[in-house]
Design a protein around this motif. Structure first.
Motif, short mmCIF file in Angstrom:
data_model
loop_
_atom_site.label_atom_id
_atom_site.label_comp_id
_atom_site.label_asym_id
_atom_site.label_seq_id
_atom_site.Cartn_x
_atom_site.Cartn_y
_atom_site.Cartn_z
N ILE A 25 7.70 -2.97 5.09
CA ILE A 25 6.71 -3.21 6.24
C ILE A 25 5.32 -2.95 5.78
O ILE A 25 4.41 -3.87 6.17
N LEU A 26 5.15 -1.99 5.08
CA LEU A 26 3.53 -1.42 4.75
C LEU A 26 3.00 -2.12 3.69
O LEU A 26 1.85 -2.02 3.72
N ALA A 27 3.91 -2.44 2.76
CA ALA A 27 3.38 -3.12 1.50
C ALA A 27 2.02 -4.05 1.64
O ALA A 27 0.98 -4.12 1.08
N PRO A 28 2.66 -5.19 2.35
CA PRO A 28 1.51 -6.18 2.81
C PRO A 28 0.40 -5.95 3.49
O PRO A 28 -0.68 -6.28 3.49
N VAL A 29 0.62 -4.62 4.52
CA VAL A 29 -0.52 -4.34 5.18
C VAL A 29 -1.46 -3.64 4.20
O VAL A 29 -2.80 -3.79 4.21
N ALA A 30 -0.94 -2.78 3.40
CA ALA A 30 -1.96 -2.10 2.38
C ALA A 30 -2.67 -2.89 1.63
O ALA A 30 -4.03 -3.00 1.22
#
Length: 209
Positions: A25-30
């Motif tokens: 969930i968070l890797a692409p946001v980061a």
């Protein structure tokens, strides 16, 4: 000028299904924000704590970065609900004795002492402690000082088998971390891990006051 890190570089290490879900969930946001994840871990601290470590393309993560990233991911986690219970969100920098999760980490911190644990045996051994010697292809090179006389002291460990690795706090490491931090952010204290604690997230995805 400091060489920029590859935000798309593959990370390795043993994680559970919840951590894998949070990472996805968070890797692409980061990445969209110019960061990359270093570690995602769910612990029993404060009942349940979701620990997120990240860094920017320079290998830094300031208080401002922590605050910015925390504000961005908090509503996303509320919407996605990867953890089916109330939890406390903790966002931080990797710290001085940081986890090592990518090949570039082992190159960048060559010459420093580290602990490495593999997910499966390699020549009858899973745990290693020694001086990092960089990498060779997809292998971590580490010098083991306690090898019996006559045996090769440098081991080549498969990065795909990595379970967990981290630097060991030494005076040499602290001095280098301080020098790097002062060069990048003179106002930050390199001896302190940057950390932001967010509000608790209850099980229906809302924040508690």
């Amino acid at each position: 000028m400091k060489q920029l890190l590859d935000l798309n570089e593959t990370a390795y290490g043993r994680t559970g299904p919840v951590e894998e879900r949070v990472w996805a969930i968070l890797a692409p946001v980061a990445e969209d924000m110019g960061y990359r994840l270093v570690r995602v871990r769910v612990t029993g601290d404060n009942g349940c704590t979701l620990q997120i470590m990240a860094e920017n393309a320079q290998g830094d993560f300031t208080i401002q970065d922590c605050e910015k990233f925390s504000r961005e991911i908090s509503p996303i986690l509320d919407a996605e609900e990867p953890i089916e219970r109330a939890y406390h969100l903790e966002v931080s920098s990797p710290g001085v004795d940081r986890p090592l999760v990518r090949l570039s980490d082992f190159e960048l911190w060559a010459g420093h002492e580290a602990k490495v644990e593999l997910a499966q045996l390699q020549n009858g051994r899973k745990k290693f402690r020694g001086i990092l010697q960089g990498t060779e292809e997809n292998k971590i090179l580490i010098h083991i000082p306690d090898m019996p006389k006559g045996e090769e002291p440098v081991w080549a460990l498969n990065i795909e088998d990595l379970a967990e690795a981290k630097l060991i706090m030494t005076d040499k490491l602290l001095d280098e971390a301080r020098a790097r931090q002062e060069a990048a952010s003179p106002l930050d204290n390199p001896d302190v891990e940057t950390e932001i604690d967010e509000a608790d997230h209850d099980k229906d995805g809302t924040d508690e006051a």
